[in-house]
Design an enzyme around this catalytic site. Structure first.
Site, short mmCIF file in Angstrom:
data_model
loop_
_atom_site.label_atom_id
_atom_site.label_comp_id
_atom_site.label_asym_id
_atom_site.label_seq_id
_atom_site.Cartn_x
_atom_site.Cartn_y
_atom_site.Cartn_z
N HIS A 14 0.97 -1.16 -0.15
CA HIS A 14 0.04 -0.03 -0.04
C HIS A 14 0.92 1.16 0.07
O HIS A 14 1.84 1.32 0.71
CB HIS A 14 -0.96 -0.13 1.31
CG HIS A 14 -2.13 1.00 1.16
ND1 HIS A 14 -1.94 2.23 1.36
CD2 HIS A 14 -3.28 0.71 0.56
CE1 HIS A 14 -3.14 2.81 1.15
NE2 HIS A 14 -3.81 1.89 0.55
N ASP A 30 -7.93 -5.46 0.46
CA ASP A 30 -8.65 -6.01 -0.76
C ASP A 30 -8.11 -7.62 -0.80
O ASP A 30 -8.57 -8.44 -1.57
CB ASP A 30 -8.40 -5.46 -1.96
CG ASP A 30 -9.14 -4.45 -2.02
OD1 ASP A 30 -10.18 -4.56 -1.62
OD2 ASP A 30 -8.77 -3.35 -2.84
N1 ACO Z 1 4.03 -7.52 -4.99
C1 ACO Z 1 5.45 -7.72 -5.18
N2 ACO Z 1 6.40 -6.66 -5.08
C2 ACO Z 1 5.66 -5.26 -4.56
C3 ACO Z 1 4.35 -5.39 -4.46
C4 ACO Z 1 3.52 -6.40 -4.54
N3 ACO Z 1 2.30 -6.45 -4.22
N4 ACO Z 1 3.85 -4.03 -4.03
C5 ACO Z 1 5.17 -3.35 -4.11
N5 ACO Z 1 6.18 -4.12 -4.17
C6 ACO Z 1 7.48 -3.76 -4.43
C7 ACO Z 1 8.07 -2.81 -5.63
O1 ACO Z 1 8.34 -3.61 -6.59
C8 ACO Z 1 8.93 -1.88 -5.10
O2 ACO Z 1 10.16 -2.63 -4.99
P1 ACO Z 1 11.54 -2.08 -5.37
O3 ACO Z 1 11.64 -0.97 -4.12
O4 ACO Z 1 12.44 -3.09 -5.06
O5 ACO Z 1 11.54 -1.48 -6.57
C9 ACO Z 1 8.52 -1.65 -3.57
O6 ACO Z 1 7.75 -2.79 -3.20
C10 ACO Z 1 7.83 -0.46 -3.41
O7 ACO Z 1 6.75 -0.53 -4.17
P2 ACO Z 1 5.94 0.69 -5.19
O8 ACO Z 1 5.39 0.15 -6.36
O9 ACO Z 1 7.00 1.62 -5.26
O10 ACO Z 1 4.85 1.19 -4.23
P3 ACO Z 1 3.80 2.10 -4.47
O11 ACO Z 1 3.46 2.70 -3.28
O12 ACO Z 1 3.99 2.82 -5.76
O13 ACO Z 1 2.59 1.17 -4.99
C11 ACO Z 1 0.77 -0.36 -4.60
C12 ACO Z 1 1.53 0.73 -3.94
C13 ACO Z 1 0.18 -0.04 -6.09
C14 ACO Z 1 -0.60 -0.56 -3.84
C15 ACO Z 1 1.55 -1.50 -4.78
O14 ACO Z 1 1.82 -2.21 -3.72
C16 ACO Z 1 0.77 -2.82 -5.57
O15 ACO Z 1 0.90 -2.72 -6.97
N6 ACO Z 1 0.14 -3.73 -4.92
C17 ACO Z 1 -0.84 -4.80 -5.75
C18 ACO Z 1 -1.85 -4.06 -6.01
C19 ACO Z 1 -2.91 -3.82 -4.97
O16 ACO Z 1 -3.06 -4.59 -3.92
N7 ACO Z 1 -3.34 -2.80 -4.93
C20 ACO Z 1 -4.43 -2.51 -3.94
C21 ACO Z 1 -4.21 -1.18 -2.85
S1 ACO Z 1 -5.32 -0.99 -1.75
C22 ACO Z 1 -6.63 -0.17 -2.54
O17 ACO Z 1 -6.58 0.54 -3.57
C23 ACO Z 1 -7.84 -0.26 -1.68
#
Ligand code: ACO
Length: 456
Positions: free
Chosen positions: A314, A372
């Site tokens: 998140h 979720d």
């Molecule tokens: N699985 C694997 N790796 C992940 C995940 C994941 N679900 N989420 C983040 N990471 C990693 C990224 O690759 C990144 O790694 P790095 O630092 O080595 O490059 C690090 O964790 C940080 O992630 P970002 O994408 O930079 O974080 P951001 O805050 O931009 O994204 C998000 C947040 C979009 C929710 C992301 O965690 C994601 O895509 N999760 C899966 C989708 C999801 O569950 N979305 C629901 C959000 S809750 C809602 O809307 C109600």
């Protein structure tokens, strides 16, 4: 008060190392959370914009509605902890709280529930919109279209400078979303639309409109009703997330509120936001078996693989998502009462969570299950099909969208949202007539930066 006694204004000084020029920027503090540096004068004084893709350090507005402390896993609606609201409140009471700022007394709540109940019908001509959609249209696509088309109705309540008009538009949106959502579902399964009924609760009505058919009524199970109401409380608002910011940005130009909420639905649909609940179930089905968990965790960690663990991570919560904790408990209860407590997908979800939370990659990056991760399993046990999961989310979030929209319009500091940019395209150049142009090197289509490739 003499000048010497004036409280010192808190400021931050920014120095341009290239020129030595400096600007003192005021700091503003809220009730909770980090203070903000007001940078509105920065461009005028130093000639710089700020650059913050994804708004990692940018507060886009001030708001008194929802507060999140992502480090400590805290979520407050109008100051009330989500855990207390989840235990004691109802979705409509929470909607009232978000809209009006205070919990209602008994009479205020009765009147609000009555108003919402009496706005649930949709104009008959709206029904014909559904016929324009192909039968396998995604219900979220239908939602974007039909909610947006509400802006072609209700001209009596769209003077957004009139507070009463704003209130009526907000009531209409909260009231009509379940009717529109259920009709989207009915269209996708080829069944006739079921009209709302005033003797049912908000979520009870929604469930009946989805699952009753002319030949057989649908009796709402109290556990399903309570579970859905709870999920709606948890999803009702979440400060300046992508869809809420979209509603605010659209609304900042004084656009029609129904069209603004349609833009919020579009933003919510993406799998990085509200679409994640649907993606979680698809992911669990794809993993299929606990034996495959290590393979999928490895895929999620592999930077060359686009796969991510859906329902994990998140932007704001870097601790456990407090909503996930509440929903996880409810998931056990719902599966025990309605579904299969030994549901293989639930077992798979529990094991996946356990193994990911032990993994260094997820620990280091503070990746925890979000709301979720479990909501889809509850929806499934209630009988809601996967492609309706994000629609459910949009119904609940409408309460937050309209509360935030109303707050924004009433805010004297409000101006049209108009971000600036860092332009890194070609420098100024002169037009070359077609006959003098070199043939393009890339054949077979137009190439854009990144992966997108479009052919005609
Ligand atoms: N699985 C694997 N790796 C992940 C995940 C994941 N679900 N989420 C983040 N990471 C990693 C990224 O690759 C990144 O790694 P790095 O630092 O080595 O490059 C690090 O964790 C940080 O992630 P970002 O994408 O930079 O974080 P951001 O805050 O931009 O994204 C998000 C947040 C979009 C929710 C992301 O965690 C994601 O895509 N999760 C899966 C989708 C999801 O569950 N979305 C629901 C959000 S809750 C809602 O809307 C109600």
């Amino acid at each position: 008060m003499s000048e010497r006694e004036q409280p010192r204004r808190e400021t931050v000084t920014l120095i341009d190392n290239a020129t030595g020029r400096r600007v003192e920027l005021p700091v503003r503090r809220g009730t909770h959370g980090p203070a903000v540096i007001e940078i509105g004068r920065l461009y005028k004084e130093l000639g710089y914009f700020t650059y913050d893709p994804g708004f990692l350090s940018t507060a886009s507005c001030r708001s008194a509605i929802t507060f999140i402390d992502g480090e400590r896993g805290v979520l407050l609606y109008r100051g009330y902890p989500i855990e207390q609201l989840a235990e004691h409140s109802t979705f409509l009471e929470v909607a009232y709280l978000l809209l009006y700022g205070e919990l209602p007394d008994r009479e205020q709540l009765r009147r609000f529930e009555d108003t919402i109940t009496h706005h649930t019908m949709i104009n008959e001509s709206l029904k014909s919109f559904y016929q324009g959609f192909y039968h396998d249209a995604h219900p979220m696509a239908i939602m974007v279209g039909v909610v947006g088309s509400l802006s072609a109705f209700y001209h009596d309540s769209t003077d957004i400078r009139n507070p009463r008009h704003r209130e009526v538009a907000a009531h209409r949106l909260i009231a009509k979303m379940p009717t529109i959502a259920a009709a989207s579902y009915k269209h996708s399964v080829g069944e006739p639309i079921v009209y709302p009924r005033n003797d049912l609760s908000y979520v009870g009505n929604l469930l009946r409109m989805m699952f009753a058919v002319p030949t057989e009524d649908y009796v709402v199970h109290p556990v399903a009703e309570r579970a859905l109401d709870l999920i709606f409380i948890l999803h009702a608002d979440h400060e300046q997330n992508a869809s809420t910011s979209t509603v605010r940005l659209a609304g900042s130009s004084a656009a029609n509120p129904f069209a603004c909420v349609a833009s919020g639905i579009a933003a919510l649909w993406g799998p990085a936001h509200g679409g994640a609940n649907e993606a979680v179930l698809r992911m669990l089905a794809e993993i299929g078996n606990v034996r495959n968990i290590p393979k999928y965790i490895a895929k999620a960690k592999d930077k060359n693989d686009p796969f991510r663990l859906m329902g994990f991570g998140h932007r704001v919560y870097k601790n456990y998502d407090p909503r996930a904790r509440i929903i996880r408990r409810m998931c056990h209860e719902v599966l025990r009462e309605l579904g299969d407590d030994n549901d293989p997908l639930f077992e798979l979800a529990l094991r996946l969570e356990e193994e990911a939370l032990r993994d260094e990659y997820f620990i280091e990056r503070h990746l925890y299950p979000n709301v979720d991760f479990y909501s889809g399993l509850i929806y499934r046990a209630i009988g809601i099909p996967t492609n309706m999961f994000t629609v459910m989310f949009s119904i609940a979030r409408t309460a937050g969208w309209v509360a935030q929209w109303m707050e924004m319009i009433a805010d004297p500091e409000q101006r049209i949202g108009r971000p600036r940019q860092l332009y890194d395209g070609p420098p100024r150049r002169d037009y070359v007539p077609l006959e003098q142009r070199e043939p393009a090197r890339a054949a077979g289509g137009v190439h854009f930066q990144g992966e997108a490739r479009v052919t005609d």
